[in-house]
Motif scaffolding. Structure first.
Motif, PDB file in Angstrom:
ATOM      1  N   ASP A  93      29.790  -9.641 -38.547  1.00 64.33           N
ATOM      2  CA  ASP A  93      29.015 -10.877 -38.479  1.00 64.33           C
ATOM      3  C   ASP A  93      28.936 -11.475 -39.871  1.00 64.33           C
ATOM      4  O   ASP A  93      28.424 -10.850 -40.791  1.00 64.33           O
ATOM      5  CB  ASP A  93      27.613 -10.575 -37.945  1.00 64.33           C
ATOM      6  N   ASP A  98      22.072 -15.464 -37.063  1.00 62.77           N
ATOM      7  CA  ASP A  98      21.980 -14.723 -35.818  1.00 62.77           C
ATOM      8  C   ASP A  98      20.903 -13.655 -35.946  1.00 62.77           C
ATOM      9  O   ASP A  98      20.061 -13.697 -36.813  1.00 62.77           O
ATOM     10  CB  ASP A  98      23.321 -14.084 -35.477  1.00 62.77           C
ATOM     11  N   ASN A  99      20.967 -12.679 -35.079  1.00 64.11           N
ATOM     12  CA  ASN A  99      20.050 -11.552 -35.096  1.00 64.11           C
ATOM     13  C   ASN A  99      20.206 -10.808 -36.424  1.00 64.11           C
ATOM     14  O   ASN A  99      21.263 -10.236 -36.689  1.00 64.11           O
ATOM     15  CB  ASN A  99      20.373 -10.639 -33.909  1.00 64.11           C
ATOM     16  N   SER A 102      21.672  -7.138 -36.599  1.00 61.32           N
ATOM     17  CA  SER A 102      23.015  -6.826 -36.170  1.00 61.32           C
ATOM     18  C   SER A 102      24.029  -7.294 -37.199  1.00 61.32           C
ATOM     19  O   SER A 102      24.004  -8.436 -37.645  1.00 61.32           O
ATOM     20  CB  SER A 102      23.311  -7.500 -34.827  1.00 61.32           C
ATOM     21  N   ASP A 103      24.947  -6.402 -37.537  1.00 62.97           N
ATOM     22  CA  ASP A 103      26.011  -6.743 -38.463  1.00 62.97           C
ATOM     23  C   ASP A 103      27.322  -7.006 -37.739  1.00 62.97           C
ATOM     24  O   ASP A 103      28.322  -7.288 -38.366  1.00 62.97           O
ATOM     25  CB  ASP A 103      26.226  -5.609 -39.464  1.00 62.97           C
ATOM     26  N   ASP A 105      29.542  -8.767 -34.356  1.00 63.27           N
ATOM     27  CA  ASP A 105      29.650  -9.708 -33.247  1.00 63.27           C
ATOM     28  C   ASP A 105      30.614  -9.135 -32.218  1.00 63.27           C
ATOM     29  O   ASP A 105      31.697  -8.662 -32.574  1.00 63.27           O
ATOM     30  CB  ASP A 105      30.199 -11.064 -33.711  1.00 63.27           C
ATOM     31  N   ASP A 124      25.652 -10.695 -30.449  1.00 62.87           N
ATOM     32  CA  ASP A 124      25.242  -9.691 -31.434  1.00 62.87           C
ATOM     33  C   ASP A 124      25.128  -8.348 -30.727  1.00 62.87           C
ATOM     34  O   ASP A 124      24.527  -8.253 -29.649  1.00 62.87           O
ATOM     35  CB  ASP A 124      23.884 -10.040 -32.050  1.00 62.87           C
ATOM     36  N   THR A 126      23.382  -5.148 -30.107  1.00 62.66           N
ATOM     37  CA  THR A 126      22.057  -4.592 -30.384  1.00 62.66           C
ATOM     38  C   THR A 126      22.099  -3.074 -30.373  1.00 62.66           C
ATOM     39  O   THR A 126      21.560  -2.435 -31.274  1.00 62.66           O
ATOM     40  CB  THR A 126      20.994  -5.104 -29.397  1.00 62.66           C
ATOM     41  N   ASP A 137      22.283 -12.905 -27.586  1.00 61.53           N
ATOM     42  CA  ASP A 137      22.653 -14.146 -28.270  1.00 61.53           C
ATOM     43  C   ASP A 137      21.433 -15.045 -28.308  1.00 61.53           C
ATOM     44  O   ASP A 137      20.816 -15.308 -27.272  1.00 61.53           O
ATOM     45  CB  ASP A 137      23.797 -14.856 -27.555  1.00 61.53           C
TER      46      ASP A 137
END
Length: 153
Positions: A93, A98-99, A102-103, A105, A124, A126, A137
């Motif tokens: 990511d 985004d979230n 989270s790294d 996608d 993302d 989780t 998302d």
């Protein structure tokens, strides 16, 4: 004077333990290495066990379909009668909107039909395990949240 030394020492021990506890979860999405998620997805077939589109449960649109995350980024969904092909990938990511937890996608793209086109997004990651891949998302425009969960067959 001894009390002043004890408090910082205790705080340091606490923070060191907290950091080591946070980094020990092997199914966490905090890693930016997509390889474990890719390896998980390519093992077997998967079904959608939950698809929440902006608060509306639309899981039934995918009932009976098996999803295969194949080589060359080919994503196949089939129910024995209908087969649809799309693409998939897992990438680092590179955005901060985004979230934040989270790294990675999990990218899905379908051109048709309309129900499958709804899955097209850069989700993302989780959590993931050998039996479940959970994705989220958060829409940039209106802030609505979509949730997609795949469970291994």
């Amino acid at each position: 004077m001894k009390r002043l030394f004890i408090y910082p020492a205790l705080a340091m021990v606490f923070f060191m333990n907290t950091a080591s506890m946070c980094s020990s979860d092997s199914s966490s999405s905090s890693s930016s290495d997509p390889t474990p998620v890719i390896n998980t997805a390519t093992q077997g077939t998967w079904k959608v066990t939950s698809y929440i589109d902006s608060g509306t449960d639309e899981t039934n649109h995918f009932t009976g379909y098996n999803f295969t995350f194949g080589s060359n980024n080919v994503l196949t969904a089939t129910n024995g009668t209908n087969t649809y092909q799309g693409s998939w990938s897992v990438s680092t990511d590179d955005s901060n909107d985004d979230n934040p937890s989270s790294d990675l996608d999990f990218n899905i793209a379908f051109g048709s039909p309309a129900d499958f086109f709804d899955l097209t997004d850069d989700w993302d990651v989780t959590t993931y395990s050998s039996t479940t891949i959970s994705l989220i998302d958060v829409s940039g425009g209106n802030g609505e949240t979509d949730i997609l969960i795949f469970t291994k067959n």
